[in-house]
Enzyme design. Structure first.
Site, PDB file in Angstrom:
ATOM      1  N   SER A  44      10.000  43.138  21.982  1.00  0.00           N
ATOM      2  CA  SER A  44       9.639  43.931  22.895  1.00  0.00           C
ATOM      3  C   SER A  44       8.630  43.538  23.928  1.00  0.00           C
ATOM      4  O   SER A  44       8.775  43.367  25.100  1.00  0.00           O
ATOM      5  CB  SER A  44       9.176  45.300  22.238  1.00  0.00           C
ATOM      6  OG  SER A  44       8.410  46.243  23.085  1.00  0.00           O
ATOM      7  N   ASP A  46       7.375  40.307  24.078  1.00  0.00           N
ATOM      8  CA  ASP A  46       7.940  39.051  24.629  1.00  0.00           C
ATOM      9  C   ASP A  46       8.720  39.381  25.886  1.00  0.00           C
ATOM     10  O   ASP A  46       8.401  38.802  26.815  1.00  0.00           O
ATOM     11  CB  ASP A  46       8.682  38.431  23.541  1.00  0.00           C
ATOM     12  CG  ASP A  46       8.117  38.080  22.524  1.00  0.00           C
ATOM     13  OD1 ASP A  46       7.473  38.810  21.669  1.00  0.00           O
ATOM     14  OD2 ASP A  46       7.772  36.837  22.193  1.00  0.00           O
ATOM     15  N   GLY A 177       1.180  42.514  17.572  1.00  0.00           N
ATOM     16  CA  GLY A 177       1.765  41.515  18.006  1.00  0.00           C
ATOM     17  C   GLY A 177       0.761  40.149  17.519  1.00  0.00           C
ATOM     18  O   GLY A 177       1.091  39.191  17.911  1.00  0.00           O
ATOM     19  N   ASP A 179      -0.122  39.319  14.634  1.00  0.00           N
ATOM     20  CA  ASP A 179       0.307  39.795  13.152  1.00  0.00           C
ATOM     21  C   ASP A 179      -0.775  39.520  12.067  1.00  0.00           C
ATOM     22  O   ASP A 179      -0.973  40.355  11.220  1.00  0.00           O
ATOM     23  CB  ASP A 179       1.535  38.982  12.531  1.00  0.00           C
ATOM     24  CG  ASP A 179       2.741  39.180  13.725  1.00  0.00           C
ATOM     25  OD1 ASP A 179       2.625  39.883  14.558  1.00  0.00           O
ATOM     26  OD2 ASP A 179       3.750  38.649  13.378  1.00  0.00           O
ATOM     27  N   ARG A 211       2.657  29.626   9.396  1.00  0.00           N
ATOM     28  CA  ARG A 211       3.168  30.898   9.430  1.00  0.00           C
ATOM     29  C   ARG A 211       2.344  31.905   8.620  1.00  0.00           C
ATOM     30  O   ARG A 211       1.340  31.292   7.896  1.00  0.00           O
ATOM     31  CB  ARG A 211       4.630  31.072   8.852  1.00  0.00           C
ATOM     32  CG  ARG A 211       5.567  30.372   9.907  1.00  0.00           C
ATOM     33  CD  ARG A 211       6.183  31.034  10.984  1.00  0.00           C
ATOM     34  NE  ARG A 211       6.512  32.307  10.652  1.00  0.00           N
ATOM     35  CZ  ARG A 211       6.723  33.498  11.579  1.00  0.00           C
ATOM     36  NH1 ARG A 211       6.323  33.343  12.722  1.00  0.00           N
ATOM     37  NH2 ARG A 211       7.265  34.441  11.062  1.00  0.00           N
ATOM     38  N   GLU A 405       4.537  27.552  21.363  1.00  0.00           N
ATOM     39  CA  GLU A 405       4.120  28.975  20.938  1.00  0.00           C
ATOM     40  C   GLU A 405       2.577  29.170  20.985  1.00  0.00           C
ATOM     41  O   GLU A 405       2.019  30.055  21.705  1.00  0.00           O
ATOM     42  CB  GLU A 405       4.723  29.071  19.484  1.00  0.00           C
ATOM     43  CG  GLU A 405       4.422  30.782  19.221  1.00  0.00           C
ATOM     44  CD  GLU A 405       5.384  30.915  17.809  1.00  0.00           C
ATOM     45  OE1 GLU A 405       6.026  29.951  17.260  1.00  0.00           O
ATOM     46  OE2 GLU A 405       5.321  31.834  17.299  1.00  0.00           O
TER      47      GLU A 405
HETATM   48  C1  2M8 Z   1       5.403  36.904  16.003  1.00  0.00           C
HETATM   49  O1  2M8 Z   1       5.661  38.172  15.545  1.00  0.00           O
HETATM   50  C2  2M8 Z   1       6.938  38.053  14.634  1.00  0.00           C
HETATM   51  C3  2M8 Z   1       7.133  39.421  13.794  1.00  0.00           C
HETATM   52  O2  2M8 Z   1       7.363  40.504  15.126  1.00  0.00           O
HETATM   53  C4  2M8 Z   1       7.108  36.992  13.241  1.00  0.00           C
HETATM   54  O3  2M8 Z   1       5.921  36.513  13.101  1.00  0.00           O
HETATM   55  O4  2M8 Z   1       8.013  36.961  12.756  1.00  0.00           O
HETATM   56  C5  2M8 Z   1       4.257  37.338  17.024  1.00  0.00           C
HETATM   57  O5  2M8 Z   1       3.620  36.385  17.597  1.00  0.00           O
HETATM   58  C6  2M8 Z   1       4.563  38.418  18.061  1.00  0.00           C
HETATM   59  O6  2M8 Z   1       3.417  38.773  18.738  1.00  0.00           O
HETATM   60  C7  2M8 Z   1       5.663  38.025  18.693  1.00  0.00           C
HETATM   61  O7  2M8 Z   1       6.268  38.993  19.402  1.00  0.00           O
HETATM   62  C8  2M8 Z   1       7.101  37.467  17.873  1.00  0.00           C
HETATM   63  C9  2M8 Z   1       8.154  36.938  18.670  1.00  0.00           C
HETATM   64  O8  2M8 Z   1       7.549  35.880  19.481  1.00  0.00           O
HETATM   65  O9  2M8 Z   1       6.333  36.471  16.867  1.00  0.00           O
END
Ligand code: 2M8
Length: 432
Positions: A44, A46, A177, A179, A211, A405
């Site tokens: 969303s 992003d 966002g 996390d 991660r 990223e």
């Molecule tokens: C990251 O979050 C996702 C879960 O939504 C994950 O860690 O798997 C975060 O950086 C989040 O802000 C971002 O929207 C997403 C996709 O880039 O990755």
């Protein structure tokens, strides 16, 4: 910046070309994945950041990207955190099967997650309109997206605000966002973890050290399963994770300002949006932490404030009304963030904290979307010298690290995924 050297021996034109190629590569035909391997669906916030950059090179495609996301809106107004590509079901977890959104009366027409993400969408819609007003008018773009964006904001108002502090709360760290930001640690600590095995396809694409940990995932799953099992309703203050994030709310207010512009352009009443934006901004001031010079979070469930310096706490700079602009800019330049020249970009977490980790996800690295927000805020308040310095550094780190990223905020060393969409898109915006 066009034609100038970016400081990495690459001209702005070449950087622009490379950024476009990233967005081309991650484009699916109706939206852009955040990165081809790690994040194979539509996310969303992003998408909204992607739209903010994509509009400079292909406004029609940017409009399509946003409309694709809005097509997945739930009947109750929520915009889902993830809209799944059914063909790539196994590549990311939790996936479409986990949520089974198709079994819920309140869900939308596509398989999606029940959680949400920060509301930067109306802001993106307004920006894409401004980039190509004729194309937007021909398509009836604003008229088409306005009701959906209004319903999204109404969902936040109805479902996520509390009488004591009427700002939107997130019900899961994924919704912020950011996390595994330390902002959520205290609320997460007492929560149980699931005992079953957790699939981690993400670890095929990124190093485990970069991660969230298995322990964090245990609680993420516990909370997500509970939310899903309650038909994606949190049910009030008893919900164990109910956090008011300054960044989420700053984006909500910024998007209400944009809705006011959209309403005025459509000949509708802009006043309710202006009022709402001012109210959110007003309430946000209650989160300001004077000893840190930044905004903190509020734990609605525990009724306590979270007084930790994170990049989320600088985001209210994007609002015109901030009463603590000088303090926030001083904090940004101070030891917790830029520390003079010690940090090349603003880290996601207080660089003086003993558990600051410059390579660990939302616990230290510098993120391009957050630094872009800081740049927007600085520009809005006339701090152009610092804004230009950060913008130039972002472009240099992006091209030097293949649009990573996130980066080590000290050195710019790339981490996480490469050819990451919002990094490329926001660089295009900075170049424009
Ligand atoms: C990251 O979050 C996702 C879960 O939504 C994950 O860690 O798997 C975060 O950086 C989040 O802000 C971002 O929207 C997403 C996709 O880039 O990755």
């Amino acid at each position: 910046m066009s034609g100038e050297n970016t400081g990495k021996g690459v001209s702005a034109a070449v950087v622009g070309e490379r950024a476009r190629a990233v967005l081309e590569n991650n484009w699916t035909g109706s939206y852009t994945t955040p990165a081809t391997g790690l994040y194979p669906h539509q996310w969303s916030w992003d998408s909204a950041f992607i739209v903010m950059g994509l509009r400079h090179v292909d406004a029609a495609r940017a409009r399509l990207e946003l409309r694709t996301l809005l097509d997945a809106q739930w009947r109750d107004g929520r915009l889902p955190q993830i809209v799944y590509d059914p063909e790539r079901a196994e590549e990311y977890q939790p996936g479409a099967q986990f949520w089974s959104s198709e079994t819920l009366a309140s869900s939308g027409p596509h398989r999606s997650a029940g959680l949400v993400q920060p509301p930067n969408h109306a802001w993106a819609a307004w920006l894409v309109h401004c980039s190509d007003p004729d194309g937007s008018r021909r398509e009836g773009f604003l008229a088409a997206v306005y009701p959906a964006l209004q319903a999204w904001h109404e969902f936040l108002l109805r479902d996520r605000t509390d009488t004591d502090l009427p700002l939107a709360a997130v019900v899961h760290p994924w919704e912020s966002g950011t996390d595994n930001s330390p902002l959520w640690d205290a609320a997460m600590a007492p929560l149980p973890k699931v005992h079953h095995a957790i699939p981690r396809p993400d670890l095929q694409h990124a190093d485990a050290s970069e991660r969230p940990s298995q322990k964090e995932y245990g609680t993420y799953y516990w909370l997500a399963e509970r939310y899903r099992d309650q038909q994606c309703e949190h049910g009030g203050r008893d919900w164990p994770f109910l956090l008011v994030d300054p960044c989420f709310n700053a984006l909500w207010a910024r998007s209400e300002e944009a809705l006011a512009e959209i309403a005025a352009t459509l000949g509708r009443d802009a006043a309710p949006h202006r009022r709402r934006a001012a109210e959110i901004a007003d309430h946000l001031e209650r989160l300001f932490v004077p000893e840190l010079g930044v905004y903190g979070a509020w734990d609605v469930h525990a009724q306590t404030s979270v007084r930790i310096a994170t990049i989320n706490g600088l985001a209210p700079l994007v609002l015109g009304s901030g009463r603590h602009v000088d303090e926030v800019v001083a904090a940004l330049e101070g030891m917790r963030f830029l520390g003079g020249e010690r940090m090349s970009l603003a880290p996601s977490y207080d660089a003086t904290a003993p558990d600051f980790r410059p390579e660990q996800y939302w616990r230290g690295p510098a993120w391009f979307n957050m630094n872009w927000l800081v740049v927007q805020g600085l520009r809005r308040h006339g701090r152009t010298v610092l804004a230009d310095r950060l913008a130039e550094t972002m472009v240099g780190h992006a091209v030097g690290g293949e649009f990573p990223e996130y980066v080590d905020p000290r050195t710019g060393e790339p981490h996480g995924s490469r050819r990451f969409s919002w990094t490329a898109a926001l660089v295009l915006d900075l170049l424009a």
